[in-house]
Scaffold this active site. Sequence first.
Site, short mmCIF file in Angstrom:
data_model
loop_
_atom_site.label_atom_id
_atom_site.label_comp_id
_atom_site.label_asym_id
_atom_site.label_seq_id
_atom_site.Cartn_x
_atom_site.Cartn_y
_atom_site.Cartn_z
N ASN A 1 0.86 -1.20 0.00
CA ASN A 1 0.00 0.00 0.00
C ASN A 1 0.89 1.24 0.00
O ASN A 1 2.11 1.14 0.03
CB ASN A 1 -0.96 -0.03 1.19
CG ASN A 1 -0.21 -0.03 2.51
OD1 ASN A 1 0.45 0.93 2.86
ND2 ASN A 1 -0.28 -1.14 3.24
N LYS B 1 8.93 -16.91 -10.63
CA LYS B 1 8.21 -15.80 -11.26
C LYS B 1 7.07 -16.33 -12.13
O LYS B 1 7.29 -17.23 -12.96
CB LYS B 1 9.19 -14.98 -12.10
CG LYS B 1 8.57 -13.73 -12.65
CD LYS B 1 9.58 -12.96 -13.50
CE LYS B 1 8.85 -11.84 -14.22
NZ LYS B 1 9.61 -11.26 -15.28
N PHE C 1 -4.02 3.29 15.06
CA PHE C 1 -4.30 4.32 14.05
C PHE C 1 -5.41 3.78 13.15
O PHE C 1 -5.51 2.57 12.94
CB PHE C 1 -3.06 4.62 13.22
CG PHE C 1 -2.24 5.77 13.76
CD1 PHE C 1 -1.50 5.62 14.92
CD2 PHE C 1 -2.22 7.00 13.11
CE1 PHE C 1 -0.76 6.68 15.43
CE2 PHE C 1 -1.48 8.05 13.60
CZ PHE C 1 -0.75 7.90 14.76
N LYS D 1 -13.17 0.38 15.53
CA LYS D 1 -11.87 -0.32 15.58
C LYS D 1 -11.33 -0.32 17.01
O LYS D 1 -10.76 -1.30 17.47
CB LYS D 1 -10.85 0.39 14.67
CG LYS D 1 -10.92 -0.07 13.23
CD LYS D 1 -9.86 0.60 12.37
CE LYS D 1 -10.20 0.38 10.91
NZ LYS D 1 -9.37 1.13 9.98
N LYS E 1 -10.67 -3.84 18.86
CA LYS E 1 -9.30 -4.23 19.23
C LYS E 1 -9.06 -4.04 20.73
O LYS E 1 -7.96 -4.33 21.22
CB LYS E 1 -8.30 -3.42 18.40
CG LYS E 1 -8.42 -3.74 16.90
CD LYS E 1 -7.44 -2.97 16.03
CE LYS E 1 -7.78 -3.12 14.56
NZ LYS E 1 -6.73 -3.78 13.77
N PRO F 1 -2.45 -12.13 10.90
CA PRO F 1 -2.77 -11.87 12.31
C PRO F 1 -2.95 -10.38 12.54
O PRO F 1 -2.29 -9.56 11.89
CB PRO F 1 -1.53 -12.38 13.06
CG PRO F 1 -0.46 -12.53 12.05
CD PRO F 1 -1.10 -12.67 10.71
N ASP F 2 -3.87 -10.04 13.45
CA ASP F 2 -4.05 -8.63 13.81
C ASP F 2 -3.08 -8.34 14.96
O ASP F 2 -3.31 -8.72 16.12
CB ASP F 2 -5.50 -8.37 14.23
CG ASP F 2 -5.76 -6.89 14.44
OD1 ASP F 2 -4.87 -6.20 14.99
OD2 ASP F 2 -6.85 -6.42 14.07
N ILE F 3 -1.98 -7.68 14.61
CA ILE F 3 -0.88 -7.49 15.59
C ILE F 3 -1.37 -6.67 16.79
O ILE F 3 -1.15 -7.05 17.95
CB ILE F 3 0.31 -6.77 14.90
CG1 ILE F 3 0.76 -7.57 13.67
CG2 ILE F 3 1.45 -6.58 15.88
CD1 ILE F 3 1.70 -6.82 12.75
O1 PMT Z 1 2.91 6.25 6.40
P1 PMT Z 1 2.20 7.52 6.01
O2 PMT Z 1 2.23 7.76 4.52
O3 PMT Z 1 2.70 8.71 6.80
O4 PMT Z 1 0.66 7.33 6.37
C1 PMT Z 1 0.30 7.14 7.69
C2 PMT Z 1 -0.91 6.22 7.83
C3 PMT Z 1 -2.12 6.86 7.15
C4 PMT Z 1 -0.63 4.87 7.20
C5 PMT Z 1 -1.18 6.06 9.37
O5 PMT Z 1 -1.41 7.32 9.92
C6 PMT Z 1 -2.38 5.15 9.65
O6 PMT Z 1 -3.50 5.61 9.75
N1 PMT Z 1 -2.12 3.84 9.84
C7 PMT Z 1 -3.18 2.84 10.08
C8 PMT Z 1 -3.84 2.51 8.79
C9 PMT Z 1 -5.13 1.70 8.99
O7 PMT Z 1 -6.20 2.18 8.77
O8 PMT Z 1 -4.96 0.55 9.50
P2 PMT Z 1 -6.08 -0.56 9.82
O9 PMT Z 1 -7.44 0.00 9.86
O10 PMT Z 1 -5.85 -1.67 8.88
O11 PMT Z 1 -5.63 -0.99 11.25
C10 PMT Z 1 -6.02 -0.34 12.45
C11 PMT Z 1 -4.91 -0.51 13.44
O12 PMT Z 1 -4.59 -1.88 13.61
C12 PMT Z 1 -3.61 0.17 13.04
O13 PMT Z 1 -3.05 0.67 14.20
C13 PMT Z 1 -2.77 -0.97 12.44
O14 PMT Z 1 -1.39 -0.72 12.61
C14 PMT Z 1 -3.24 -2.16 13.29
N2 PMT Z 1 -3.19 -3.43 12.56
C15 PMT Z 1 -3.99 -3.65 11.47
C16 PMT Z 1 -3.99 -4.86 10.84
C17 PMT Z 1 -3.15 -5.88 11.31
N3 PMT Z 1 -3.10 -7.07 10.71
N4 PMT Z 1 -2.36 -5.65 12.36
C18 PMT Z 1 -2.38 -4.46 13.00
O15 PMT Z 1 -1.64 -4.26 13.97
#
Ligand code: PMT
Length: 396
Positions: free
Chosen positions: A209, A288, A323, A337, A341, A305-307
């Site tokens: 991404n 490939k 975030f 969220k 979580k 896994p959701d860390i």
């Molecule tokens: O890197 P930049 O270009 O500066 O952009 C920053 C950002 C927009 C990426 C950042 O600010 C941000 O918002 N990151 C979270 C993106 C997101 O929406 O993640 P999510 O909805 O998939 O996950 C929510 C939270 O769970 C996040 O804290 C993520 O790190 C965590 N997560 C998600 C999936 C997963 N498998 N494991 C996780 O730990």
Amino acid sequence: MELQGKRIVLGVTGGIAAYKAAELVRLLGKQGADVQVAMTEGATHFVTTTTFQALSGKPVFTDQWDARMANAMAHIDLSRQADLILVAPASADFMARTAQGLADDLLATMVLARNCPLLIAPAMNRQMWENPATQRNVAQLVADGVQILGPASGEQACGEVGAGRMLEPAEILDAVIAFFTPKLLAGKQVLITAGPTFEAIDPVRGITNLSSGRMGYAVARAAQQAGALVTLVSGPVGFSAPQGVDRINVRSALDMHAAVMAQVARADIFIGVAAVADYRVANRAAHKLKKDAGGIPPIELIENPDILAEVAALENAPFCVGFAAESQNLEAYAQAKRRRKKIPLIAGNLIQDGFGGDDNRLVLFDDAGVHPLNPAPKSVLARQLIEHIANLTGKN
Ligand code: PMT
């Protein structure tokens, strides 16, 4: 403007790295610092006073007997006006004189007469740096409370390679900002994820991404400057770790998961800024994929896994911060969220123009409610987030 209103005397001593001090004046000024330059006679052989006067907008002082000081006490007047004296580059000779308490030129006298902290960034040939006499002087300066920045290792102006290079101006700027930052997270262990993950399809292709890592790196830097011991688990991004931050490089969500789980036991705070892929490729090809193999290759996905959720569910979980990047319904989605979580704090960003820029818009959601922050550079928002976390964890 991270140094707004800070008064800094920048001492420049004789060494080829003096030309980099010109850039340092510019960087300090851009952050709002009021910079007064004082040069040794040696420094003027490398760069003129005019250069520093033009960049700082102030006359430069080189001489203890400067007639512009009506009371002939430049050393007292200049040092009393300063919040900090920074000497960059600091030559071996300057360090020796300061360690001995000599006052044989304006800069040395000012340093001796100061009632503010002193930071110095050494720059010299590697043999001079390694010389036991210099090392004795370094030890004495540290014992006297002087903070030494660097030096770095690498190729030197003389062509030799080793320790003794002055830190880059941006690194010195970071150290100065860190110096002035309140130590709200002193001694805390902070674990942070940042950047994208890369889920391989075959040896040369993958799903990723547009996260640049900027937000996560800004949070890591702000936490470090607030006195935390920071470990940054980073997906593939294009820049180096903030000074003083331990970085663990990973590629996939599984790598990131493993690195976080290996570190989390000693973390007081976990901040998930990474844009982690929700799915990885189950049928990753060993070779490939060939277009002429016939048909469109099927890509099967399997959930990662959701860390963050896993860390939050640990028995001795650190304080967890998530975030959420949303293009609509920020509050509803971010709060959902946070609940799913089971974390106390989530930072929602409304992503309308994609990731990656220098600025961001954050809204913090916690048990106390909704806290919108003004749109700002990621460095500023990161500092505000760290202050918010320090407030919440301080109350625990
Ligand atoms: O890197 P930049 O270009 O500066 O952009 C920053 C950002 C927009 C990426 C950042 O600010 C941000 O918002 N990151 C979270 C993106 C997101 O929406 O993640 P999510 O909805 O998939 O996950 C929510 C939270 O769970 C996040 O804290 C993520 O790190 C965590 N997560 C998600 C999936 C997963 N498998 N494991 C996780 O730990």
